[in-house]
Write a protein that holds these residues in place. Structure first.
Motif, PDB file in Angstrom:
ATOM      1  N   TYR A  83       0.836  -1.200   0.000  1.00  0.00           N
ATOM      2  CA  TYR A  83       0.000   0.000   0.000  1.00  0.00           C
ATOM      3  C   TYR A  83       0.865   1.241   0.000  1.00  0.00           C
ATOM      4  O   TYR A  83       0.649   2.187  -0.751  1.00  0.00           O
ATOM      5  CB  TYR A  83      -0.923  -0.038   1.218  1.00  0.00           C
ATOM      6  CG  TYR A  83      -1.671   1.246   1.459  1.00  0.00           C
ATOM      7  CD1 TYR A  83      -2.730   1.622   0.641  1.00  0.00           C
ATOM      8  CD2 TYR A  83      -1.302   2.087   2.511  1.00  0.00           C
ATOM      9  CE1 TYR A  83      -3.410   2.797   0.867  1.00  0.00           C
ATOM     10  CE2 TYR A  83      -1.976   3.268   2.738  1.00  0.00           C
ATOM     11  CZ  TYR A  83      -3.029   3.626   1.917  1.00  0.00           C
ATOM     12  OH  TYR A  83      -3.694   4.792   2.129  1.00  0.00           O
ATOM     13  N   ARG A  84       1.861   1.239   0.852  1.00  0.00           N
ATOM     14  CA  ARG A  84       2.763   2.390   0.908  1.00  0.00           C
ATOM     15  C   ARG A  84       3.453   2.614  -0.433  1.00  0.00           C
ATOM     16  O   ARG A  84       3.711   3.745  -0.837  1.00  0.00           O
ATOM     17  CB  ARG A  84       3.813   2.145   2.014  1.00  0.00           C
ATOM     18  CG  ARG A  84       5.002   3.094   2.011  1.00  0.00           C
ATOM     19  CD  ARG A  84       4.585   4.529   2.267  1.00  0.00           C
ATOM     20  NE  ARG A  84       5.694   5.465   2.187  1.00  0.00           N
ATOM     21  CZ  ARG A  84       6.199   5.953   1.065  1.00  0.00           C
ATOM     22  NH1 ARG A  84       5.705   5.587  -0.099  1.00  0.00           N
ATOM     23  NH2 ARG A  84       7.201   6.814   1.093  1.00  0.00           N
ATOM     24  N   GLU A  85       3.708   1.489  -1.133  1.00  0.00           N
ATOM     25  CA  GLU A  85       4.451   1.603  -2.394  1.00  0.00           C
ATOM     26  C   GLU A  85       3.520   1.787  -3.592  1.00  0.00           C
ATOM     27  O   GLU A  85       3.935   1.591  -4.719  1.00  0.00           O
ATOM     28  CB  GLU A  85       5.333   0.367  -2.597  1.00  0.00           C
ATOM     29  CG  GLU A  85       6.421   0.233  -1.538  1.00  0.00           C
ATOM     30  CD  GLU A  85       7.336   1.443  -1.499  1.00  0.00           C
ATOM     31  OE1 GLU A  85       7.809   1.874  -2.578  1.00  0.00           O
ATOM     32  OE2 GLU A  85       7.578   1.979  -0.391  1.00  0.00           O
ATOM     33  N   GLY A  86       2.252   2.053  -3.330  1.00  0.00           N
ATOM     34  CA  GLY A  86       1.391   2.436  -4.438  1.00  0.00           C
ATOM     35  C   GLY A  86       0.228   1.520  -4.726  1.00  0.00           C
ATOM     36  O   GLY A  86      -0.595   1.802  -5.596  1.00  0.00           O
ATOM     37  N   LEU A  87       0.103   0.412  -4.022  1.00  0.00           N
ATOM     38  CA  LEU A  87      -1.043  -0.455  -4.251  1.00  0.00           C
ATOM     39  C   LEU A  87      -2.308   0.281  -3.831  1.00  0.00           C
ATOM     40  O   LEU A  87      -2.310   1.012  -2.842  1.00  0.00           O
ATOM     41  CB  LEU A  87      -0.901  -1.742  -3.415  1.00  0.00           C
ATOM     42  CG  LEU A  87      -1.940  -2.824  -3.657  1.00  0.00           C
ATOM     43  CD1 LEU A  87      -1.673  -3.528  -4.988  1.00  0.00           C
ATOM     44  CD2 LEU A  87      -1.922  -3.825  -2.516  1.00  0.00           C
ATOM     45  N   SER A  88      -3.389   0.054  -4.581  1.00  0.00           N
ATOM     46  CA  SER A  88      -4.630   0.753  -4.254  1.00  0.00           C
ATOM     47  C   SER A  88      -5.118   0.362  -2.870  1.00  0.00           C
ATOM     48  O   SER A  88      -5.074  -0.810  -2.484  1.00  0.00           O
ATOM     49  CB  SER A  88      -5.697   0.405  -5.294  1.00  0.00           C
ATOM     50  OG  SER A  88      -6.956   0.818  -4.809  1.00  0.00           O
ATOM     51  N   GLY A  89      -5.587   1.350  -2.150  1.00  0.00           N
ATOM     52  CA  GLY A  89      -6.115   1.086  -0.803  1.00  0.00           C
ATOM     53  C   GLY A  89      -7.337   0.192  -0.829  1.00  0.00           C
ATOM     54  O   GLY A  89      -7.724  -0.390   0.184  1.00  0.00           O
ATOM     55  N   TRP A  90      -7.920   0.044  -1.996  1.00  0.00           N
ATOM     56  CA  TRP A  90      -9.104  -0.817  -2.119  1.00  0.00           C
ATOM     57  C   TRP A  90      -8.808  -2.250  -1.719  1.00  0.00           C
ATOM     58  O   TRP A  90      -9.675  -2.948  -1.217  1.00  0.00           O
ATOM     59  CB  TRP A  90      -9.647  -0.779  -3.542  1.00  0.00           C
ATOM     60  CG  TRP A  90     -10.459   0.470  -3.755  1.00  0.00           C
ATOM     61  CD1 TRP A  90     -10.121   1.548  -4.508  1.00  0.00           C
ATOM     62  CD2 TRP A  90     -11.721   0.749  -3.155  1.00  0.00           C
ATOM     63  NE1 TRP A  90     -11.079   2.505  -4.427  1.00  0.00           N
ATOM     64  CE2 TRP A  90     -12.094   2.045  -3.608  1.00  0.00           C
ATOM     65  CE3 TRP A  90     -12.556   0.065  -2.307  1.00  0.00           C
ATOM     66  CZ2 TRP A  90     -13.274   2.643  -3.222  1.00  0.00           C
ATOM     67  CZ3 TRP A  90     -13.736   0.662  -1.934  1.00  0.00           C
ATOM     68  CH2 TRP A  90     -14.085   1.944  -2.382  1.00  0.00           C
ATOM     69  N   TRP A  91      -7.599  -2.663  -1.978  1.00  0.00           N
ATOM     70  CA  TRP A  91      -7.277  -4.069  -1.655  1.00  0.00           C
ATOM     71  C   TRP A  91      -7.399  -4.313  -0.156  1.00  0.00           C
ATOM     72  O   TRP A  91      -7.935  -5.334   0.272  1.00  0.00           O
ATOM     73  CB  TRP A  91      -5.868  -4.421  -2.131  1.00  0.00           C
ATOM     74  CG  TRP A  91      -5.788  -4.481  -3.630  1.00  0.00           C
ATOM     75  CD1 TRP A  91      -5.264  -3.542  -4.455  1.00  0.00           C
ATOM     76  CD2 TRP A  91      -6.301  -5.527  -4.451  1.00  0.00           C
ATOM     77  NE1 TRP A  91      -5.399  -3.919  -5.763  1.00  0.00           N
ATOM     78  CE2 TRP A  91      -6.039  -5.145  -5.793  1.00  0.00           C
ATOM     79  CE3 TRP A  91      -6.954  -6.737  -4.204  1.00  0.00           C
ATOM     80  CZ2 TRP A  91      -6.404  -5.946  -6.870  1.00  0.00           C
ATOM     81  CZ3 TRP A  91      -7.308  -7.538  -5.276  1.00  0.00           C
ATOM     82  CH2 TRP A  91      -7.037  -7.132  -6.603  1.00  0.00           C
ATOM     83  N   ILE A  92      -6.875  -3.343   0.606  1.00  0.00           N
ATOM     84  CA  ILE A  92      -6.972  -3.503   2.059  1.00  0.00           C
ATOM     85  C   ILE A  92      -8.428  -3.429   2.486  1.00  0.00           C
ATOM     86  O   ILE A  92      -8.909  -4.233   3.286  1.00  0.00           O
ATOM     87  CB  ILE A  92      -6.131  -2.415   2.768  1.00  0.00           C
ATOM     88  CG1 ILE A  92      -4.654  -2.651   2.477  1.00  0.00           C
ATOM     89  CG2 ILE A  92      -6.401  -2.437   4.276  1.00  0.00           C
ATOM     90  CD1 ILE A  92      -3.737  -1.593   3.038  1.00  0.00           C
ATOM     91  N   ALA A  93      -9.180  -2.491   1.865  1.00  0.00           N
ATOM     92  CA  ALA A  93     -10.593  -2.361   2.206  1.00  0.00           C
ATOM     93  C   ALA A  93     -11.340  -3.641   1.867  1.00  0.00           C
ATOM     94  O   ALA A  93     -12.168  -4.132   2.644  1.00  0.00           O
ATOM     95  CB  ALA A  93     -11.203  -1.181   1.457  1.00  0.00           C
ATOM     96  N   LEU A  94     -11.036  -4.198   0.688  1.00  0.00           N
ATOM     97  CA  LEU A  94     -11.716  -5.434   0.287  1.00  0.00           C
ATOM     98  C   LEU A  94     -11.400  -6.580   1.230  1.00  0.00           C
ATOM     99  O   LEU A  94     -12.270  -7.371   1.600  1.00  0.00           O
ATOM    100  CB  LEU A  94     -11.301  -5.819  -1.144  1.00  0.00           C
ATOM    101  CG  LEU A  94     -12.019  -5.051  -2.256  1.00  0.00           C
ATOM    102  CD1 LEU A  94     -11.559  -5.557  -3.620  1.00  0.00           C
ATOM    103  CD2 LEU A  94     -13.528  -5.197  -2.118  1.00  0.00           C
ATOM    104  N   LEU A  95     -10.135  -6.645   1.648  1.00  0.00           N
ATOM    105  CA  LEU A  95      -9.741  -7.709   2.575  1.00  0.00           C
ATOM    106  C   LEU A  95     -10.527  -7.574   3.877  1.00  0.00           C
ATOM    107  O   LEU A  95     -11.084  -8.557   4.395  1.00  0.00           O
ATOM    108  CB  LEU A  95      -8.235  -7.641   2.850  1.00  0.00           C
ATOM    109  CG  LEU A  95      -7.711  -8.745   3.755  1.00  0.00           C
ATOM    110  CD1 LEU A  95      -7.704 -10.069   3.018  1.00  0.00           C
ATOM    111  CD2 LEU A  95      -6.328  -8.408   4.271  1.00  0.00           C
TER     112      LEU A  95
END
Lengths: 607, 435
Positions: free
Chosen positions: B185-197
């Protein structure tokens, strides 16, 4: 703060930590369930039971003491294979019993866990010694010392009362008791429970997760020593009580003796009663006692409601005098009774006629007191029978009838004196007159009185107009009785009128055969006895026999009331019981010319 | 300028080493040691240095760990870590797989090597090597997370050891790898992934404790609600965006429905028995105070009975007399809670939070991508351990056996975290030395 991704992560970190801390704060500070669970988990309270207080009689005799007994307990988890027969022999039980218990423990071993259970209660000291010698052969079994009640004097189970282990319902209502505690259920044990009980102490130990005791908690700082129960001095005279019980053996009824100058109850016999031999282990005998048709558990002295019979004439006479509707010299005729309309007549026995108040008391004339009662209820001053009746009732209540006296003895009942409202309901308002309730004039009808109330009447007569609330506990070190027991309770009748009636009571006993005194056999040479007989009609069978008396006439030491159920004339059965008690208490022994009375009582049994 | 060229410019230890981090580290290690002694201390106290008991052994682990720390900080060239990272990763991965076949069964898991008296757990080291390789790969100048091939690399680096550890039946250690998501996430992954998890976990729990249609309804409300608010906030001209988001919402809803219907299957067929019952106890679906619920119940009693100030050092009644199992290792936090109370818990948690915050700050400020990514990896691992472990002791998480970093008894864990932290401190020092 810039909302870059690092800072978002930091916010997330702080949020998660806050959740953790919030939950920790909740379980550590907000919710104290875990603290309780922790002490249940790890703290073991080993209770030290204080010895229960001793109950003394008024002369320092021990009525109820304590003796040591032994219980055997077992921790099934610690039991190793052992010699069943040897244990059975040591504990004086059967091998089958032991095998059965062990099978039970095996069956419920998971539920029992590391608990210690009671194995056998109340083993004898001899068995205890036998067991103690061989205890090493029976790991897991342990003897525990306990104290049980012991009764050196047969002073009556109903009076002393019994103690028993508290049950779940009791604990629910009394949270300061715990399972395994004992509580006084009846009699003196119940009356003085808070004094006798003492305060339980405990040692706190810490245990580990396998229920092994590890060490004293905080080196015993929080331990509490047991405070022994306080001793209680009863007003009972043990010897008199015992004598009364012997006289009443085989008869159904009660005897109550009161010291008039203090209101202290000297004896309180309810027959048939509970034998003290079964008191310490009443659980075993409870069913048998409860099945007895003569109800030994029922404490007649304070709970039975009897018609008082002729002794009640004293009260009607006193009320008449106080109300001014009767003067001692008033004479009324009585020819075998009192006609009260139609062909009805309230019968009476043969005696001189007409007669005045003193003779009427001495001969227990029914007719005379019907006139008196008529005068009371037809008193113009009150306008109606009902109003006059209510006034009459006020007088009666001032004697302690129709209400609880307020004694310290538990489960006292109040008897019954009807109200005008009661008769209004039965007969309709304004539709009843003195003829309707004429039985009340001689202590019959809708009146109910307990033997304690009747004895209190005797004490009131002895005191010429007042009484002390009868009570069973004396002041002693550490026990102070309610000051209400030291206050005179005045009746609504003046002392002068009492003096008149007491003369009548004196004549009843000492007037000699010529005066027709009903209580002449209560005469004790050298002692001025005053008495009044009563024969109460009983819808359930033979008449009940009543007698009240006190002596000496001046400065009375004792007032006694005896009530014997289904025994016929008062002079025949209740009189000797009461007068023998009186003689025994004052003289210490029965004079030779009265021995025949004692013999007759001791040999006669109605059941 | 001249000094910079010669490379002899050194701002000195006081300025370059993050002493606050070192201080936190030492404080936590010391707290751990004291509490390990308290947790094994019984009615007959022995010496804290007694070598036969855990507190004595922990003293040895601490001493050797400090030696390691000094070596890493002052002797080893920090550049070395980047260089050896691929080899170390491969070697450790080999060990991770090997241990499944050669190790003895310890409470159902196969994760310990036993070489005579020495026991060690490769899963602990694998966190370091994975972090190092991740930092190395992602710090390449031409690395782009959005590039599918590159993303696949990263997924493999994280996923392979995770799968191997799952194969060892060390679910807790595997779960820690989920924390690398924060690094991505810090390196640019969309925050959606964390939200989806997060959403997926919530759905899973919701389906377990309520009815399936409630979960579907919640999922529908979320997707529809999101799309409607997008319609409201977008202009008519952004038709493409609207259409794209519509399909995304439909996809998310369908995925959610699939998850809801898969929940029962996952729960009953994929999870192992003990995992299933631990989750059931956590969610209150089952009461089992003597069995699976015993640990948590006792642990919460121990912590809960501590109150504000605690019962005092060595005075804990629950922890001293062995009511809490695994008390010096996974449940060490109970001792802190019981004997030091809320203030103790607050102190320990604040120390961790400060430490992680410090690492995040140092890493974020770093000019070298390798140091930055490695720092985030370290912070993520610490965070996951902290949350799972403490959450487990207070009944917020199912019972998952992972140690509390630096506090729990055990050489593998202490060494691994020491090495991991001091590699970062050394990298950070290097930065401050030359820039």
């Amino acid at each position: 703060m810039e909302m870059n991704r690092k800072n978002r992560l930091v916010i997330g970190l702080v949020a998660v930590s806050a959740i953790l801390l919030g939950k920790i704060f909740y379980i550590q500070i907000v919710n104290d369930k875990y603290k309780k669970d922790a002490s249940n988990n790890s703290m073991v309270y080993n209770y030290v039971y204080p010895p229960r207080g001793v109950i003394y009689d008024r002369n320092g005799e021990i009525l109820v003491g304590n003796e040591v007994c032994y219980d055997i307990s077992v921790t099934p988890r610690d039991v190793r294979p052992f010699d069943t027969l040897a244990l059975a022999a040591a504990l004086d039980t059967t091998a089958d019993f032991i095998r059965e218990r062990m099978a039970y423990y095996e069956l419920y071993r998971t539920r029992i866990g590391y608990q210690t259970l009671s194995f056998i209660k109340h083993i004898t000291p001899e068995n205890y010694i036998k067991f103690a010698e061989e205890a090493y052969r029976f790991p897991g079994f342990k003897a525990e010392v306990r104290s049980v009640r012991q009764y050196p004097f047969n002073a009556g189970g109903n009076l002393l009362g019994y103690i028993s282990e508290v049950d779940a319902d009791f604990i629910k209502e009394h949270p300061d008791y715990r399972s395994g505690d004992y509580v006084g259920k009846t009699g003196l044990e119940a009356a003085m429970e808070d004094k006798l009980r003492g305060v339980k102490g405990y040692h706190i130990y810490l245990r580990d997760s396998r229920n092994r005791l590890q060490s004293p908690y905080k080196d015993g700082e929080e331990d509490k020593p047991a405070e022994p129960g306080r001793d209680v001095v009863s007003t009972i005279d043990a010897h008199l009580q015992q004598y009364g019980q012997r006289l009443m053996e085989g008869k159904v009824g009660s005897v109550v003796a009161i010291e008039p100058s203090t209101g202290e109850i000297l004896a309180m016999v309810s027959s048939p009663g509970i034998d003290v031999d079964v008191l310490s282990d009443i659980g075993k005998h409870y069913a048998e006692i409860a099945r007895n048709p003569r109800k030994p558990m029922f404490n007649r002295t304070v709970m039975a409601s009897y018609p008082p019979g002729s002794v009640f004439k004293l009260i009607n006479g006193l009320i008449g005098l106080q109300e001014g509707v009767l003067v001692p010299s008033d004479s009324y005729p009585c020819n075998h009774g009192f006609p009260y309309g139609g062909n009805r007549r309230l019968g009476c026995h043969g005696h001189a006629s007409p007669l005045n108040l003193l003779s009427a008391i001495a001969t227990s004339c029914n007719g005379y007191f019907c006139y008196v009662f008529r005068n009371i209820l037809d008193n113009r001053r009150y306008g109606s029978t009902a109003a006059a009746f209510d006034r009459w009732r006020e007088y009666v209540l001032s004697f302690g009838f129709g209400r609880k006296l307020g004694s310290d003895f538990p489960s006292e009942l109040g008897g019954n004196i009807p109200t005008s409202a009661f008769y209004n309901k039965v007969y309709g308002e304004g539709r009843w007159r003195f003829q309707t309730v004429i039985s009340l004039s001689i202590g019959q009808g809708e009146i109910g009185a307990t033997p304690l109330q009747i004895a209190n009447l005797a004490a009131t007569m002895a005191n010429r107009g007042y009484y002390y609330i009868p009570h069973i506990v004396k002041d002693s070190e550490g026990v102070e009785i309610d000051p209400k027991y030291k206050e005179r309770q005045y009746t609504l009748v003046d002392t002068t009128h009492f003096k008149t009636c007491v003369e009548g009571m004196y004549m009843a006993v000492n007037g000699g055969g010529s005066a027709g005194g009903t209580a002449f056999s209560a005469r004790i040479p050298g002692l001025d006895v005053c008495g009044k007989t009563g024969t109460a009609q009983n819808p359930h069978g033979k008449d009940n026999s009543v007698f009240i008396c006190f002596a000496p006439k001046d400065n009375p030491k004792i007032a006694v009331a005896a009530y014997v159920e289904n025994a016929g004339f008062g002079a025949t059965w209740a009189l000797p019981v009461a007068s023998l008690m009186l003689e025994k208490y004052i003289n210490g022994e029965i004079s030779s010319e009265r021995k025949y009375l004692e013999d007759r009582l001791l040999t006669t049994r109605f059941f | 300028m001249a000094t910079l060229e010669t490379g002899s410019f050194d701002r000195g230890l006081g300025k370059t080493v993050d002493w606050r981090l070192v201080g936190c580290y030492l404080a936590l290690v010391l707290i751990g040691w004291l509490n390990i002694y308290a947790s094994i201390h019984s009615a007959e106290p022995g010496s804290i240095f007694s070598w036969s008991v855990r507190s004595g052994k922990q003293a040895i682990w601490i001493a050797t760990a400090v030696v390691l720390d000094v070596l890493i900080l002052f002797v080893v060239n920090p550049r070395l870590w980047e260089v050896i990272s691929p080899y170390a990763y491969v070697a450790v991965f080999f060990l991770l797989v090997l241990v499944i076949f050669v190790s003895k069964d310890v409470k159902g898991s196969h994760s310990w090597f036993e070489l005579g008296p020495v026991k060690f757990q490769p899963a602990e080291i694998s966190k370091i090597t994975t972090s190092l390789l991740l930092a190395m790969v992602m710090s390449k100048p031409n690395f782009r997370l959005a590039n599918r091939k590159h993303f696949l690399y990263v997924a493999l680096i994280i996923g392979m050891p995770m799968l191997a550890i799952l194969g060892e039946s060390e679910t807790g250690s595997a779960l820690v790898y989920v924390g690398f998501l924060f690094v991505l996430y810090r390196e640019g992954l969309s925050g959606w992934w964390i939200a989806l998890l997060g959403l997926a976990i919530l759905l899973f729990i919701l389906t377990l404790v309520t009815k399936w249609w409630i979960s579907v309804a919640v999922m529908f409300a979320l997707c529809a609600g999101y799309y409607l608010q997008l319609l409201h906030h977008s202009r008519r001209e952004q038709r493409n965006l609207r259409r794209r988001m519509f399909w995304r919402c439909v996809m998310a809803f369908l995925a959610g429905v699939v998850l809801v219907f898969a929940t029962d299957f996952i729960f009953n067929n994929v999870l192992q028995d003990h995992q299933r019952s631990r989750i059931e106890v956590l969610l209150g679906m089952k009461e089992d105070p003597a069995g699976v619920g015993y640990n948590v119940r006792q642990s919460m009693i121990a912590i809960g009975s501590g109150g504000l100030f605690g019962k005092g050092y060595l005075q804990g009644t629950q922890t001293t007399y062995g009511f809490v199992p695994e008390q010096s290792t996974d449940f060490i936090f109970c001792t802190v809670g019981e004997e030091w109370g809320f203030l103790g818990c607050l102190t320990v948690i604040l120390l961790y939070v400060f430490m992680i915050w410090r690492i995040l700050n140092d890493a974020d400020r770093s000019r070298e991508a390798f140091t930055r990514i490695y720092g985030f990896c370290l912070a993520a691992c610490l965070f996951m351990h902290l949350f799972i472990n403490i959450g487990m002791t207070i009944g917020l998480m199912p019972v998952i056996g992972i140690p509390l970093p630096l506090l729990s008894y055990g050489g593998s864990s202490l060494w691994a975290f020491s090495v991991m932290i001091f590699i970062f401190i050394a990298l950070d020092r290097q930065e401050k030395k030359y820039f």
